[in-house]
Scaffold this active site. Structure first.
Site, PDB file in Angstrom:
ATOM      1  N   TYR A  56       0.814  -1.218   0.000  1.00 20.23           N
ATOM      2  CA  TYR A  56       0.000   0.000   0.000  1.00 20.23           C
ATOM      3  C   TYR A  56       0.845   1.264   0.000  1.00 20.23           C
ATOM      4  CZ  TYR A  56      -2.909   3.864   1.342  1.00 20.23           C
ATOM      5  OH  TYR A  56      -3.512   5.094   1.358  1.00 20.23           O
ATOM      6  N   HIS A  86      -2.945  16.485  -3.215  1.00 22.71           N
ATOM      7  CA  HIS A  86      -3.455  16.621  -1.855  1.00 22.71           C
ATOM      8  C   HIS A  86      -3.293  18.033  -1.291  1.00 22.71           C
ATOM      9  CE1 HIS A  86      -3.854  12.374  -2.167  1.00 22.71           C
ATOM     10  NE2 HIS A  86      -4.041  12.164  -0.880  1.00 22.71           N
ATOM     11  N   ASN A 198       1.299  11.599   5.366  1.00 23.27           N
ATOM     12  CA  ASN A 198       0.706  10.912   6.506  1.00 23.27           C
ATOM     13  C   ASN A 198       1.390  11.385   7.780  1.00 23.27           C
ATOM     14  OD1 ASN A 198      -0.259   7.517   5.501  1.00 23.27           O
ATOM     15  ND2 ASN A 198      -1.155   9.489   5.062  1.00 23.27           N
ATOM     16  N   TYR A 280     -19.407  31.651  44.326  1.00 27.60           N
ATOM     17  CA  TYR A 280     -18.601  30.536  43.859  1.00 27.60           C
ATOM     18  C   TYR A 280     -17.421  30.976  43.000  1.00 27.60           C
ATOM     19  CZ  TYR A 280     -22.169  27.059  45.180  1.00 27.60           C
ATOM     20  OH  TYR A 280     -23.040  26.252  45.857  1.00 27.60           O
ATOM     21  N   ARG A 283     -14.995  31.756  45.738  1.00 24.14           N
ATOM     22  CA  ARG A 283     -14.797  30.712  46.735  1.00 24.14           C
ATOM     23  C   ARG A 283     -14.291  29.404  46.116  1.00 24.14           C
ATOM     24  NH1 ARG A 283     -19.672  28.031  49.627  1.00 24.14           N
ATOM     25  NH2 ARG A 283     -20.751  29.805  48.701  1.00 24.14           N
ATOM     26  N   PHE A 329      -1.679   7.185  11.866  1.00 23.56           N
ATOM     27  CA  PHE A 329      -1.979   8.567  11.471  1.00 23.56           C
ATOM     28  C   PHE A 329      -3.294   9.068  12.049  1.00 23.56           C
ATOM     29  CE2 PHE A 329      -3.110   5.670   7.874  1.00 23.56           C
ATOM     30  CZ  PHE A 329      -4.478   5.594   8.159  1.00 23.56           C
ATOM     31  N   GLU A 413     -12.001   5.437   4.131  1.00 20.28           N
ATOM     32  CA  GLU A 413     -11.668   6.176   5.355  1.00 20.28           C
ATOM     33  C   GLU A 413     -12.988   6.603   5.991  1.00 20.28           C
ATOM     34  OE1 GLU A 413      -9.009   9.089   3.718  1.00 20.28           O
ATOM     35  OE2 GLU A 413      -7.632   7.523   3.037  1.00 20.28           O
TER      36      GLU A 413
END
Length: 502
Positions: A56, A86, A198, A280, A283, A329, A413
């Protein structure tokens, strides 16, 4: 080499990264790192020369195209096409301070020798870092799984002589830069584009940058909250260590101890009180601030692991003669930590705004809106509006990104972390917190002036004297936008000894 950090298997920490950057250390590969990179690449080259089966991303397509076999003569083109295709980032540019961290983390991850890159590729990334050449990267485009693909593609484009960079405060084409430096574009070998794209370095760089600021903001939250307590004529009892040792959360104990130290020698805290309890937001400072401290500590542990990890795919294990495709990844650990961190920082802002609200309420002997002649003067009425709007925005930004996912790559994916979105919005929460604290400081410093002639502790008085040199008391209405901006700048530039932040 002096003034140099050697990339090696030694553990990186957020503090070490801060030192590398603030001291402007150059980077160099250790001999160990060089050997690891070269041995891994040699193993992969040998493997590819004798192996015809699909591996791959090395001799196949990517994502849902993983079953498409690529011929040997096209393996280099495959990696180049990956980087170009990409590079689909958009939106705001990533701040250059974060890009520098990103570059450092990518170099570190590739140096371990499980990614199959050429030594020349890593050395060119080091050249970019050492010459302060920052690739132009965009904040939108990563799903936080399959790594931070789009941002890391933009990081990698200049290796090919493509894309844009910042150099000497000028934005310019990478092609022009290569010519100026006499560099030839890197010819990517099998697997290299995937190794570059990646990884979780975009998310990690944001996390490191945010965490490097949060300890200071946590400390300032404690200090400014203490000044508000003094301005509101609050009580010391809620900070007694006996209370906190019977509910011993670390952050809670640290916060209470810190507030007591800030108040040491204060005349205001020691005076007789008419009221029995405080709201609060005063405190419960130890409990609320302390919980955020514990969340910050958790996030630091997650990011320390991540920045010392290999997060590309597939990974090459030369000693066991295996190339394994997995999912390192996937940004889920970071997405959860960043969401938790955003919530923790938003809560520091939320309780800060509530203290501001109490200070302008006209109670405890303070004038309404902390100004003389209220009515004619609106005083600090509207800065609270501003703080409230920012605190409300933080609540919206604190909605977890990690609970979302969206299918991509034709279903291959099918679960993603959305950690990149968690990262970018966590940065906005952190910046918003600083603004909210600046507004609280404006109000708290104004309130404490009405307690004169009583004085607070020597430490607080010195801090306020320094602040007053930048932002004078408000005696009658003026444009408070400038006071807010000066207050933000004051907090941003205020230097704190690292030893007190632990």
């Amino acid at each position: 080499m002096d003034n140099c950090h050697y990339i090696s298997s030694d553990v990186l920490s957020i503090e070490l990264i801060q030192r590398i950057i603030t001291e402007n250390l150059s980077l160099s590969l250790s001999e160990e790192a060089r050997i690891n990179i070269e041995k891994c690449r040699l193993y992969l080259d040998d493997k590819m020369s004798t192996n015809e089966s699909p591996i791959y991303g090395i001799n196949t397509g990517f994502g849902s195209l993983c079953n498409v076999k690529i011929s040997t003569e096209n393996l280099s083109k495959l990696q180049e096409n990956l980087v170009k295709s990409h590079a689909c980032g958009t939106g705001e540019e990533v701040p250059r301070e974060i890009v520098k961290i990103l570059l450092l983390l990518k170099i570190q991850s590739l140096s371990y020798g499980y990614s199959g890159v050429q030594l020349a590729t890593v050395e060119r990334l080091i050249d970019f870092y050492n010459n302060d050449i920052m690739p132009v990267i965009y904040s939108q485009g990563s799903l936080g799984a399959s790594g931070d693909l789009a941002p890391l593609a933009h990081l990698s484009l200049p290796l090919l002589g493509e894309g844009e960079v910042w150099c000497k405060n000028q934005r310019r084409s990478a092609a022009m830069l290569m010519e100026e430096y006499g560099w030839e574009p890197i010819v990517l070998q099998s697997k290299e584009g995937l190794a570059l794209l990646n990884g979780t370095q975009f998310m990690s760089a944001y996390g490191v940058y945010i965490l490097s600021k949060t300890l200071k903001l946590s400390w300032l939250s404690d200090l400014i909250g203490t000044i508000s307590l003094e301005g509101f004529d609050g009580r010391i009892e809620p900070f007694n260590e006996l209370i906190h040792y019977i509910r011993p959360h670390k952050g809670q104990i640290v916060t209470a101890k810190r507030v007591v130290e800030f108040l040491s020698g204060s005349q205001i805290i020691e005076q007789q009180k008419e009221h029995v309890q405080d709201p609060y937001s005063f405190r419960c400072i130890p409990q609320v601030h302390g919980a955020s401290k514990d969340a910050i500590d958790y996030a630091k542990r997650v990011f320390k692991t991540e920045i010392n990890s290999v997060t590309d795919n597939p990974n090459i294990f030369k000693d066991s003669d295996q190339i394994i495709s997995g999912g390192n990844f996937h940004g889920q650990p970071l997405a959860l930590a960043l969401d938790f961190l955003a919530i923790a920082l938003a809560e520091l802002g939320s309780i800060s705004e509530r203290r501001t609200y109490q200070l302008i309420s006209g109670s405890r002997g303070l004038p309404a809106f902390l100004v003389n002649n209220p009515g004619l003067n609106s005083g600090f009425m509207i800065p609270q509006y501003t703080a409230a709007s920012i605190a409300s925005q933080n609540k919206q930004l604190a909605t977890p990104a990690s609970v979302d996912s969206i299918v991509s790559s034709n279903g291959q994916e099918d679960h993603v972390s959305m950690g990149a979105n968690a990262a970018t919005k966590c940065l906005r929460v952190m910046e918003n917190l600083e603004r909210i604290l600046a507004i609280e400081l404006m109000n708290a410093s104004q309130a404490i002036a009405f307690r004169q002639p009583l004085k607070s502790s020597e430490f607080i008085e010195l801090f306020l004297k320094s602040y007053r040199a930048e932002v004078p008391l408000v005696n009658e209405d003026r444009i408070l936008h400038y006071d807010i901006e000066k207050s933000i700048t004051f907090l941003s530039s205020f230097i704190i000894d690292d030893s007190v932040l632990e």
